[in-house]
Design a protein around this motif. Sequence first.
Motif, short mmCIF file in Angstrom:
data_model
loop_
_atom_site.label_atom_id
_atom_site.label_comp_id
_atom_site.label_asym_id
_atom_site.label_seq_id
_atom_site.Cartn_x
_atom_site.Cartn_y
_atom_site.Cartn_z
N ASP A 75 0.88 -1.16 0.00
CA ASP A 75 0.00 0.00 0.00
C ASP A 75 0.93 1.22 0.00
O ASP A 75 1.57 1.52 1.01
CB ASP A 75 -0.86 -0.04 1.27
N ARG A 77 0.52 4.33 0.19
CA ARG A 77 0.26 5.35 1.22
C ARG A 77 0.83 4.89 2.55
O ARG A 77 1.50 5.66 3.26
CB ARG A 77 -1.26 5.55 1.34
N VAL A 80 4.82 4.97 2.42
CA VAL A 80 5.42 6.31 2.50
C VAL A 80 5.29 6.84 3.93
O VAL A 80 6.24 7.41 4.49
CB VAL A 80 4.74 7.26 1.46
N SER A 81 4.14 6.60 4.54
CA SER A 81 3.95 7.10 5.90
C SER A 81 4.91 6.39 6.87
O SER A 81 5.49 7.01 7.76
CB SER A 81 2.47 6.93 6.26
N CYS A 105 0.81 -3.26 -6.08
CA CYS A 105 0.29 -2.16 -5.24
C CYS A 105 -1.08 -2.52 -4.68
O CYS A 105 -1.89 -3.16 -5.35
CB CYS A 105 0.09 -0.90 -6.08
N GLU A 184 -3.06 11.61 -5.88
CA GLU A 184 -2.46 11.24 -4.59
C GLU A 184 -1.33 10.22 -4.76
O GLU A 184 -0.24 10.38 -4.19
CB GLU A 184 -3.55 10.66 -3.66
N TYR A 185 -1.57 9.20 -5.57
CA TYR A 185 -0.61 8.09 -5.65
C TYR A 185 0.62 8.43 -6.51
O TYR A 185 1.70 7.85 -6.31
CB TYR A 185 -1.31 6.80 -6.07
N ASP A 187 2.14 11.14 -6.24
CA ASP A 187 3.05 11.73 -5.23
C ASP A 187 3.82 10.62 -4.50
O ASP A 187 5.02 10.73 -4.26
CB ASP A 187 2.25 12.53 -4.19
N TYR A 188 3.10 9.55 -4.13
CA TYR A 188 3.79 8.44 -3.46
C TYR A 188 4.84 7.83 -4.40
O TYR A 188 5.94 7.46 -3.97
CB TYR A 188 2.81 7.35 -3.02
#
Length: 421
Positions: A75, A77, A80-81, A105, A184-185, A187-188
């Motif tokens: 995932d 997101r 990255v977090s 993914c 959004e993705y 950016d990841y």
Amino acid sequence: MAVTVVVGSQWGDEGKGKIVDLLATQFNVVARYQGGANAGHTIKWGDKTQVLHLLPSGVFSPGVDCVIGNGVVIDPRALVSEIREVQSLGYELAGRLWVSGNAHCILPYHKALEEIHSSEKIGTTKRGIGPAYTDKVARSGIRIMELVSPDLFSKRIKEELERANAILRAYHRQTLNPEDIISEYSDYGRVLTKYVADTADFLHDAIDSGKQILAEGAQGCLLDIDFGTYPYVTSSSPTAGGACTGLGVPPTSINRVIGITKAYCTRVGHGPFPTELNDGTGAHLRKIGGEFGATTGRPRRCGWLDLMALRYSCRLNGFTELTVTKLDVLSGLDTIKVCTQYEHNGETVPRFINDALSLSKVIPRYEVLQGWKENILGCTDVNELPSAAKNLIDHIQVHTGVPVKIISTGPKRSQTIQLGS
Ligand code: GDP
Ligand code: IMO
Ligand code: MG
């Protein structure tokens, strides 16, 4: 010979994170081979606690390379977090974290689809694991190598979302907007691009140059898609063979397989659990053992150690040694039970049954062992263990035929007994 595999021998949460973190400095590379952010691997050192979901449990050992292999479903997101969280603790990952471009993914539509299909029936972690592996096998998954290639990613999202939205619509669920996901993705993808590598090639080079690799399994043997209590399983292969397919290391490179077992059993989610204790003793184990999910916070079901299940796990994985964790949690009990036989349809069954329906009907037969009163939390010397605790360890070795080489007596690195080499 270069690869050691760490495998959960039960239904997950055996303490793999603690043990991989403990052993990491003896290795050059720590590599996760399957699962995704359904895993919660807890690491405690000093006064710090960190739960890792995707990053290998070697990240807190500077100088050790960390690999997320092709067998993991990522995932972006969550990854990255987690990278940001670990870096904020002062552990640099650039130049030592390598993510397989072939890994698939997990995207928002996987989580939405999971709500429709399996989450309630199985009691999943709702992290999109099943639908992401479904897409992988159906050859419609989006891989990390596509995520980091902006044009390709946007084209692929549009294709896949058309299909996913059709299903969501049919089930009267909210559909998803491709542009939101792309924005959004992407950016990841930009954050992750520097970590992406051909990790199989990286590991082959490591093997060729004599480096030592620790392959870290998530979940546990009894949650294996093929050998677990199907359908109450996860969607990957936590068993030792999963390390070969999930990393690309050949079976002949593996010379050590460590099975991690709790001194009792726990399970999160639904499915048969013959030795489950729905009584005060189960509640006691949950309280003393802190048995609440590291990923979802759900209370874990607790029960006695099931040696039928452990022997099955030893045979499937070829464990060369066992690590027994959470021995300290059993302190204070008058007696300790271990399941050494099942009774099914009035007959004695001397082995584990992986058919969920039959397993749900077995009656466990126990051997009753003496408990101990002494508090052994943090004990580091086997000679300091009460004889009843040593007797439990002997029992495990005799019933499985596998030597116990590490005993864990608390959540911290230092709270460990190492029994020779
Ligand atoms: P994993 O998924 O296999 O890495 O295990 P989890 O981290 O989900 O769950 C294991 C829990 O037990 C965590 O809270 C650990 O900090 C804790 N733990 C690990 N080993 C021991 C031990 O020997 N004794 C005690 N009391 N806790 C332990
Ligand atoms: P670690 O690596 C314990 C369980 C879920 C559910 C089933 C399927 O921390 O040991 P999934 O979301 O994978 O489709 O859920 O598997 N499960 C775990 N249980 N520890 C885990 O990981 C688990 N990962 C998944 O509770 O029953
Ligand atoms: Mg866990």
